[in-house]
Design an enzyme around this catalytic site. Structure first.
Site, PDB file in Angstrom:
ATOM      1  N   ASP B 125       0.713  -1.221  -0.083  1.00 60.38           N
ATOM      2  CA  ASP B 125      -0.046  -0.004  -0.152  1.00 60.38           C
ATOM      3  C   ASP B 125       0.949   1.202  -0.001  1.00 60.38           C
ATOM      4  O   ASP B 125       1.722   1.277   1.015  1.00 60.38           O
ATOM      5  CB  ASP B 125      -1.125   0.088   1.063  1.00 60.38           C
ATOM      6  CG  ASP B 125      -2.101   1.012   1.027  1.00 60.38           C
ATOM      7  OD1 ASP B 125      -2.387   1.202   0.006  1.00 60.38           O
ATOM      8  OD2 ASP B 125      -2.487   1.306   2.266  1.00 60.38           O
ATOM      9  N   HIS B 132      -3.679  14.117   0.700  1.00 64.10           N
ATOM     10  CA  HIS B 132      -3.871  13.181   1.798  1.00 64.10           C
ATOM     11  C   HIS B 132      -2.797  13.323   3.032  1.00 64.10           C
ATOM     12  O   HIS B 132      -3.049  13.311   4.127  1.00 64.10           O
ATOM     13  CB  HIS B 132      -4.006  11.733   1.379  1.00 64.10           C
ATOM     14  CG  HIS B 132      -4.066  10.745   2.438  1.00 64.10           C
ATOM     15  ND1 HIS B 132      -5.295  10.573   3.233  1.00 64.10           N
ATOM     16  CD2 HIS B 132      -3.340   9.574   2.847  1.00 64.10           C
ATOM     17  CE1 HIS B 132      -4.812   9.635   4.261  1.00 64.10           C
ATOM     18  NE2 HIS B 132      -3.656   8.941   3.841  1.00 64.10           N
ATOM     19  N   GLU B 199     -10.718   3.902   3.447  1.00 60.74           N
ATOM     20  CA  GLU B 199      -9.607   4.824   2.701  1.00 60.74           C
ATOM     21  C   GLU B 199      -9.861   4.463   1.114  1.00 60.74           C
ATOM     22  O   GLU B 199      -9.842   3.048   0.718  1.00 60.74           O
ATOM     23  CB  GLU B 199      -8.018   4.422   2.867  1.00 60.74           C
ATOM     24  CG  GLU B 199      -7.857   4.926   4.381  1.00 60.74           C
ATOM     25  CD  GLU B 199      -6.321   5.052   4.517  1.00 60.74           C
ATOM     26  OE1 GLU B 199      -5.361   4.098   3.673  1.00 60.74           O
ATOM     27  OE2 GLU B 199      -5.785   5.784   5.335  1.00 60.74           O
ATOM     28  N   GLU B 201      -9.177   3.978  -2.386  1.00 64.82           N
ATOM     29  CA  GLU B 201      -7.945   3.752  -3.173  1.00 64.82           C
ATOM     30  C   GLU B 201      -8.140   3.040  -4.428  1.00 64.82           C
ATOM     31  O   GLU B 201      -9.186   2.640  -4.477  1.00 64.82           O
ATOM     32  CB  GLU B 201      -6.891   2.964  -2.368  1.00 64.82           C
ATOM     33  CG  GLU B 201      -6.565   3.655  -1.152  1.00 64.82           C
ATOM     34  CD  GLU B 201      -5.414   2.956  -0.460  1.00 64.82           C
ATOM     35  OE1 GLU B 201      -4.686   2.208  -1.210  1.00 64.82           O
ATOM     36  OE2 GLU B 201      -5.222   3.067   0.868  1.00 64.82           O
ATOM     37  N   ASP B 233      -9.246   0.500   1.571  1.00 62.04           N
ATOM     38  CA  ASP B 233      -8.231   0.057   2.615  1.00 62.04           C
ATOM     39  C   ASP B 233      -8.709   0.415   4.212  1.00 62.04           C
ATOM     40  O   ASP B 233      -8.415   1.166   4.575  1.00 62.04           O
ATOM     41  CB  ASP B 233      -6.831   0.788   2.307  1.00 62.04           C
ATOM     42  CG  ASP B 233      -5.941   0.623   3.507  1.00 62.04           C
ATOM     43  OD1 ASP B 233      -5.775  -0.551   4.038  1.00 62.04           O
ATOM     44  OD2 ASP B 233      -4.905   1.423   3.699  1.00 62.04           O
ATOM     45  N   ARG B 237      -8.227   3.415  13.197  1.00 64.62           N
ATOM     46  CA  ARG B 237      -7.251   4.619  13.475  1.00 64.62           C
ATOM     47  C   ARG B 237      -6.699   4.527  14.882  1.00 64.62           C
ATOM     48  O   ARG B 237      -5.767   5.297  15.201  1.00 64.62           O
ATOM     49  CB  ARG B 237      -8.050   6.060  13.341  1.00 64.62           C
ATOM     50  CG  ARG B 237      -8.469   6.267  11.852  1.00 64.62           C
ATOM     51  CD  ARG B 237      -7.576   6.071  10.873  1.00 64.62           C
ATOM     52  NE  ARG B 237      -7.943   6.574   9.453  1.00 64.62           N
ATOM     53  CZ  ARG B 237      -7.313   6.257   8.443  1.00 64.62           C
ATOM     54  NH1 ARG B 237      -6.132   5.718   8.437  1.00 64.62           N
ATOM     55  NH2 ARG B 237      -7.956   6.494   7.434  1.00 64.62           N
ATOM     56  N   GLN B 240      -4.195   1.690  14.994  1.00 62.35           N
ATOM     57  CA  GLN B 240      -3.076   2.292  14.159  1.00 62.35           C
ATOM     58  C   GLN B 240      -2.315   3.226  14.988  1.00 62.35           C
ATOM     59  O   GLN B 240      -0.857   3.167  14.976  1.00 62.35           O
ATOM     60  CB  GLN B 240      -3.656   2.897  12.801  1.00 62.35           C
ATOM     61  CG  GLN B 240      -2.474   3.409  11.824  1.00 62.35           C
ATOM     62  CD  GLN B 240      -3.090   3.908  10.639  1.00 62.35           C
ATOM     63  OE1 GLN B 240      -4.263   4.016  10.422  1.00 62.35           O
ATOM     64  NE2 GLN B 240      -2.396   4.547   9.740  1.00 62.35           N
ATOM     65  N   LYS B 253      -4.684  -1.931   9.832  1.00 69.43           N
ATOM     66  CA  LYS B 253      -5.147  -2.426   8.769  1.00 69.43           C
ATOM     67  C   LYS B 253      -5.216  -3.705   8.439  1.00 69.43           C
ATOM     68  O   LYS B 253      -6.104  -4.144   7.440  1.00 69.43           O
ATOM     69  CB  LYS B 253      -3.857  -2.023   7.670  1.00 69.43           C
ATOM     70  CG  LYS B 253      -3.336  -0.515   7.932  1.00 69.43           C
ATOM     71  CD  LYS B 253      -4.475   0.681   6.999  1.00 69.43           C
ATOM     72  CE  LYS B 253      -3.751   1.737   7.096  1.00 69.43           C
ATOM     73  NZ  LYS B 253      -4.424   2.700   6.221  1.00 69.43           N
ATOM     74  N   THR B 257      -9.049  -5.716   3.587  1.00 71.87           N
ATOM     75  CA  THR B 257      -8.975  -4.784   2.716  1.00 71.87           C
ATOM     76  C   THR B 257      -9.878  -5.381   1.412  1.00 71.87           C
ATOM     77  O   THR B 257      -9.751  -6.475   0.859  1.00 71.87           O
ATOM     78  CB  THR B 257      -7.443  -4.758   2.092  1.00 71.87           C
ATOM     79  OG1 THR B 257      -6.460  -4.560   2.993  1.00 71.87           O
ATOM     80  CG2 THR B 257      -7.214  -3.811   0.599  1.00 71.87           C
ATOM     81  N   GLU B 360     -10.041  12.428   7.343  1.00 68.72           N
ATOM     82  CA  GLU B 360      -9.945  13.774   6.600  1.00 68.72           C
ATOM     83  C   GLU B 360     -11.199  14.460   6.717  1.00 68.72           C
ATOM     84  O   GLU B 360     -11.375  15.602   6.966  1.00 68.72           O
ATOM     85  CB  GLU B 360      -9.225  13.474   5.453  1.00 68.72           C
ATOM     86  CG  GLU B 360      -7.900  13.103   5.579  1.00 68.72           C
ATOM     87  CD  GLU B 360      -7.583  12.541   4.085  1.00 68.72           C
ATOM     88  OE1 GLU B 360      -7.879  11.264   3.704  1.00 68.72           O
ATOM     89  OE2 GLU B 360      -7.115  13.445   3.204  1.00 68.72           O
TER      90      GLU B 360
END
Lengths: 412, 412
Positions: B125, B132, B199, B201, B233, B237, B240, B253, B257, B360
């Site tokens: 990844d 970002h 996420e 992607e 993904d 948080r 992480q 993570k 996925t 975000e």
């Protein structure tokens, strides 16, 4: 009878105290001399038994699990099958009436090619030696009040590595190129790594898979992990230093990871089980092994560069056990697959002669090693790095863990 | 003729402007209604063509590459075969004389089960959106003078993820549990993640492998990469934040996925190729794409939560291209395998309505989103997160990229 070479010497004539006696019986994958056909092999002394062919000759029900070019079907079969097959192998190798039948299925170790013993699914690398973590912290963060990061004593830190570049012992390793930037450089430079290093580790091989969403408890470690190998986590320190913030090591590690050709079953290591070091912090229940059977292993590793011993890291000093690593790796519901491999992290003992990397042994190049063929800070082209190890076995024997070796080739 | 259901409607009757018209032809793996047999499928409109069966019926030499339960043999075949097969498929679907032969090999999309389209080898990844990376830097390191780490503009930062937990669109995701520790907590806590995120992607799928020790140049991107998919993904948080220093994301993570069921060939996206944003720093030669064909892609992504659009991230704003990521990933000699998957990193555009993560979009929970079914900071149990996308195609058409969707299940 297959067209094998006649073994040199009697394969059953294993000297007393041989580290690969019938108490050991590690598994590998080999190709006989002059053949490219891969077969599951079991090592006895300095011979390899073609396990699938022997099982077939004996009419064993395990022949179908053993007649493959990889250990994966055996790994997938699970703990009960692993123990049953080990008992069967022990009988084949020690009961005289089987000798005539299986003798043709031995090959001298020196005549065969050893291959990567299993197809690696996911590869994870941990960071479980407190001595190593403290050394690295002091080297890279000299101004930090604590060389350990705040999470270190609460969880076994790990990250995923590249399974596609896991190679078997004996594979040459080309010096990697990449970006590096010293604090004094105004911009990054590109070129061959000037700080190529080894990391002396033990790798654990997952056999039985688990489902997504189902964590594997500490107590289920032996139901999922088949055995262990030696592992050299080649590391380009200069590439790693520039790339690793904020998402961790990537190209500084992904060019190659070497594993030994022999996988030692956990069943061969019962006498080597030891408690891990005393814990200095309370652990969350999923990691609390205070009431579990001990899951540290007393493995004595030797690191040599060009045949000269540079270190003797003791695996018994590892703070986090392989059972804790497995429980942590799956506590979020991540599944296990047959062939998953996880490395212990660099094994470093408390003494300066027990450090498992050149980074620590030379204190980041400050104190070169004085080897017979010259001083070394990091690896030079042509250098051969080798890990060997043994563990206490039954009745004062030693269980040999084989070796993982590799030579550095110049950059292409 | 196989015992398939009769398709509903005429599969060739694809409305003008349909995003899955004959200009698209993405590949997937499906099981027909009532069957568990997986087959390679090609989407046309709202039907799926059993590509292996059609190839066999037409006596095509490509039948052997297409008659598999996974795309891997096709992926391994390489660029020339990919282009030849795409030309053949286009002919089968557009030349009237083939209609009668292949019509029985269509299935209504609504009747089939879509599976993971390929066996994932290594999963990497990246972190290639400047918007970002700046947003994340400002959120997590508010006191830092520069939200980007010093390496960010010099190399595409990436890390390895867990390939064993890559799942196909539609797979439910159980909320992961793990350790978290807020700065105000005296010790880490264990429990279900309270900051579960997405996420948005794009994933790139490697077809043709490469050898260890042989970097893949920027100009060879299309020789190795077959196509792309959408990728979510999933990220916890809180897990992480506590685990990721110093070795990067791991359990935050690795629980899941998700990828779209359809892989869009690069050959379908020629009209979507755009130059990447202007570079603000000189790049080392192996990453310098100033004289290469443009390798950015104009993909328009939409993120919905429970059917409500929350963001429209533009992939054309990504600073690092997929070709640069491939060149970087292999510059140290790391090999590629068929089935390697690499994610672009979260796609976030410059506008607040173009951010590809809830982290975000809600500025780490400070500014909840006001959705029709309630406010959201992070995902709640039962929430369904979906990415869809399209790209400009020939003659004003759109190329549909399908979707990746998943629902959050409560912790077990």
């Amino acid at each position: 009878m297959p067209p094998f070479d006649v073994p040199e010497g009697d394969p059953f004539d294993v000297p007393e105290g041989h580290p690969f006696g019938p108490h050991n019986l590690p598994y590998g994958v080999f190709a006989p001399a002059g053949s490219e056909t891969r077969r599951v092999g079991v090592r006895l002394g300095d011979h390899v038994l073609d396990a699938g062919a022997a099982a077939q000759a004996l009419g064993s029900p395990y022949a179908s699990l053993l007649a493959h070019p990889t250990l994966n079907p055996l790994l997938a079969a699970g703990r009960t099958a692993w123990s049953d097959i080990r008992r069967a192998l022990t009988a084949w190798l020690t009961v005289p009436s089987h000798r005539e039948t299986i003798t043709p299925h031995f090959h001298p170790l020196s005549s065969v090619t050893l291959n990567l013993p299993f197809e690696v699914a996911d590869y994870v690398d941990f960071y479980a030696s407190e001595n190593h973590a403290r050394n690295v912290g002091q080297i890279f963060r000299p101004d930090s009040p604590d060389p350990l990061t705040p999470n270190w004593k609460h969880l076994p830190i790990g990250y995923h590595g590249r399974s596609g570049t896991v190679v078997v012992s004996g594979t040459d390793v080309v010096r990697p190129s990449g970006q590096r930037k010293a604090p004094t450089d105004s911009a990054p430079l590109f070129g061959p790594s000037t700080r190529l290093d080894i990391e002396a580790e033990v790798g654990f091989v997952v056999g039985a898979p688990s489902d997504m969403g189902s964590p594997v408890a500490l107590s289920s470690f032996r139901d999922h992990v088949f055995g262990l190998c030696l592992l050299n986590d080649w590391s380009a320190r200069d590439i790693q230093a520039w790339e690793y913030v904020p998402l961790g090591p990537f190209l500084g590690k992904s060019f190659a990871t070497s594993v030994s050709a022999w996988i030692t079953p956990l069943d061969a290591l019962d006498e080597a089980r030891v408690p891990p070091p005393p814990r200095t912090h309370d652990l969350l229940p999923y990691l609390d092994d205070s009431t579990e059977d001990p899951c540290g292993y007393d493995l004595r590793i030797t690191v040599t560069i060009n045949g000269h011993t540079v270190s003797e890291p003791p695996f018994s000093t590892m703070y986090w056990t392989a059972a804790q690593q497995l429980a942590h790796m799956t506590v979020n519901g991540a599944s296990l697959r047959t062939g998953d491999l996880y490395g212990s992290g660099t094994v470093s003992g408390p003494s300066p002669t027990q450090r498992g990397s050149l980074l620590e042994l030379t204190w980041n190049g400050r104190d070169p090693l004085d080897l017979p063929n010259g001083k070394r800070t990091f690896l030079e082209d042509g250098d051969e790095a080798t890990l060997t190890a043994w563990a206490p076995g039954p009745n004062g024997t030693r269980v040999g863990l084989g070796e993982v070796t590799g030579r550095v080739l110049p950059p292409t």
